[in-house]
Motif scaffolding. Structure first.
Motif, PDB file in Angstrom:
ATOM      1  N   TYR A 289       2.266  -1.502 -15.021  1.00 39.58           N
ATOM      2  CA  TYR A 289       1.833  -1.639 -14.136  1.00 39.58           C
ATOM      3  C   TYR A 289       3.162  -0.298 -14.326  1.00 39.58           C
TER       4      TYR A 289
ATOM      5  N   GLN B   1      -0.059   1.906 -10.513  1.00 36.70           N
ATOM      6  CA  GLN B   1      -0.412   0.288 -11.276  1.00 36.70           C
ATOM      7  C   GLN B   1      -2.222   0.221 -11.282  1.00 36.70           C
TER       8      GLN B   1
ATOM      9  N   LEU C 245       3.181  -8.311  -8.514  1.00 44.60           N
ATOM     10  CA  LEU C 245       1.766  -7.887  -9.856  1.00 44.60           C
ATOM     11  C   LEU C 245       1.437  -9.484  -9.803  1.00 44.60           C
TER      12      LEU C 245
END
Lengths: 236, 282
Positions: free
Chosen positions: A205, A215, A22
């Motif tokens: 997310y 996401q 992420l």
């Protein structure tokens, strides 16, 4: 600001996080939502360097922080508001706040920082000499937020801030998170209460069974029927 | 019994109580902040006492200088001992056995160097007593009691008010979270172990000044000093001083009104009652 690349975290032989990636931009606020047991707190603990990372990389401001100690991470401007507050329960409110600026570089801001926190949460000024463990849940959350802000973080990790709090207090907590973000702090918010989390986030997310399953922007997630049904609940 | 005898008994109780506190101070710190019940603290005390005897007696150095030398030396010893215990991840209960073993080794070492016979430090340093009305105030005991009080107060203030003191308490409360705010738990453990060692050194120096030394006497201090640590609440520097005085004075009064052999009766009765009726106190 923060980039996770293909992170694997294990408890013994059990894999708790698989291939998690992420990105959190400078000054951004992003959330990780997902059900109980999805691995959200594992993610926070791995990020705060309280759990070892088996594979993958964590980068903060361009630097690889995957194997730094928690103390070194604190020096790089990361602060944590942990799940369940985890205050220093036998110490006073003010001592808890002071520990937030324990790092020698942050100590110079002690007085100024305390003033800021007491202005934000006037009840804490009244309770400054009270033992933190004896406060109400909402007040303890204020201390946990204040403690992290005393560190003057660039990046704030917030884990389940709504846990165990009354709805009216939860609303206050999220107002506070918005205000902190508006002051220029990057925030990664980990939260089970998806509706609340999405309402303050710029990017989201979805974590389930240790993997990122979706996401996007909050709008995109809300519009996805599957995500809506599986993670946001009927009313969200 | 005369008032003078009672008064003098109380005074001697204050002196022995101060010594219990001085010997217990390092012990109470390592028990609470390191989770190490460090019986080798007594070995350190006796090693320091014999070293003081050697340097200030045959060596001819001034006792105050010897204290200034012994304290840092035993800081290093305490530090090294903690590094050793941490390396082997010794827990609270295993620490009792391991540090008891260390104590036996130290006793053997002392016997090897200084023999099992009694030795006595002969010094002119603060010999004699001040007289206050009908009471005698021995100078060496007065200095020791003042040192014990000062060290207990300074330690308590250190833990309460300094950054290091707060970090130690936070680390005890929640080591992971403390670490994530930059508290270096490991370094602080070594520091507190060093301080406990230095306190053993100072205690040992006064032991040499006040007592005739024999290696086997190491063990005779376990009961009363551990009682002071427990009664004062483990980890409390002011508590161990208050408890030391309580034990010392109650012993002295018991001795004065009955016989010396009954001395342990009062403090240990008190300790047992507290452990039975108020266990959360310790």
């Amino acid at each position: 600001m923060l980039i996770l690349e293909n992170l694997d975290v294990y408890y013994g032989e059990a894999r708790a996080l698989a291939n998690v990636s992420l990105t959190l931009g400078d000054g951004e606020i992003a959330c990780v939502i997902g059900p109980n047991g999805a691995g959200k707190t594992t993610l926070v603990n791995a990020l705060a360097r309280l759990l070892p990372v088996r594979a993958g990389r964590i980068r903060l401001g361009g630097e690889d922080i995957t194997h730094l100690t928690p103390q070194e991470l604190a020096d790089r401007g990361l602060a944590l508001i942990p799940e369940g507050r985890r205050l220093f329960t036998t110490m006073t409110v003010e001592e808890n706040l002071e520990l937030g600026c324990y790092r020698p570089a942050a100590r110079a801001h002690r007085a100024q920082g305390l003033e800021g926190i007491y202005a934000m949460f006037p009840i804490l000024r009244e309770r400054r000499w009270q033992i933190a463990g004896t406060l109400s849940g909402g007040q303890q959350q204020m201390v946990a937020i204040g403690r992290a802000l005393m560190a003057r973080p660039k990046l704030l990790l917030i884990d389940e801030p709504s846990l165990g709090l009354a709805p009216v207090v939860i609303t206050q907590v999220f107002e506070t998170i918005k205000a902190i973000h508006a002051s220029g702090v990057s925030i990664l918010l980990i939260e089970q209460n998806a509706a609340k989390a999405l309402s303050v986030s710029q990017r989201a997310y979805v974590l389930d069974c240790g993997a990122i399953v979706a996401q996007g922007s909050p709008e995109e997630l809300r519009q996805s029927r599957e995500i809506n049904a599986a993670y946001l609940g009927a009313g969200a | 019994m005369s008032v003078t005898l009672l008064g003098q008994s109380i005074l001697s109780g204050i002196f022995s109580g101060s010594l219990y506190a001085l010997l217990g101070l390092g012990l109470t710190l390592s028990w609470r902040y390191l989770k190490i019940i460090n019986l080798a603290h007594f070995a350190f005390i006796f090693l320091a006492a014999y070293l003081t005897y050697q340097l200030a007696g045959p060596g001819g150095l001034p006792p105050l200088l010897v204290i200034a030398l012994v304290a840092p030396l035993f800081f290093v010893m305490g530090y090294a001992q903690q590094a050793f215990l941490e390396h082997f991840k010794v827990d609270e209960f295993a620490s009792i056995i391991i540090t008891f073993g260390m104590t036996i080794l130290a006793e053997t070492f002392i016997q090897w160097i200084w023999s099992a016979d009694f030795v006595r430090l002969e010094t002119h340093f603060l010999r004699g007593s001040w007289e206050l009305g009908p009471f005698f105030l021995p100078k060496q005991e007065m200095l020791m009691s003042a040192a014990a009080l000062a060290l207990c107060l300074v330690t308590a203030a250190f833990l309460r008010f300094t950054w290091i003191g707060k970090a130690l308490r936070a680390g005890l409360d929640n080591p992971q979270i403390a670490a994530s705010f930059g508290v270096p738990n490991k370094k602080l453990s070594l520091l507190i172990a060093g301080i406990a060692g230095a306190l053993a050194g100072v205690g040992g120096a006064f032991m040499a000044l006040l007592f005739t030394l024999a290696p086997s006497q190491i063990y005779s201090w376990f009961g009363v000093v551990l009682a002071a640590v427990l009664l004062g609440r483990v980890g409390s520097a002011t508590g161990v001083f208050a408890a030391g005085l309580l034990i010392g004075v109650s012993e002295a009064i018991t001795m004065a009104v009955t016989a010396p052999a009954w001395a342990p009766l009062a403090p240990f009765t008190l300790l047992i009652l507290i452990l039975v009726f108020w266990p959360e106190r310790v």
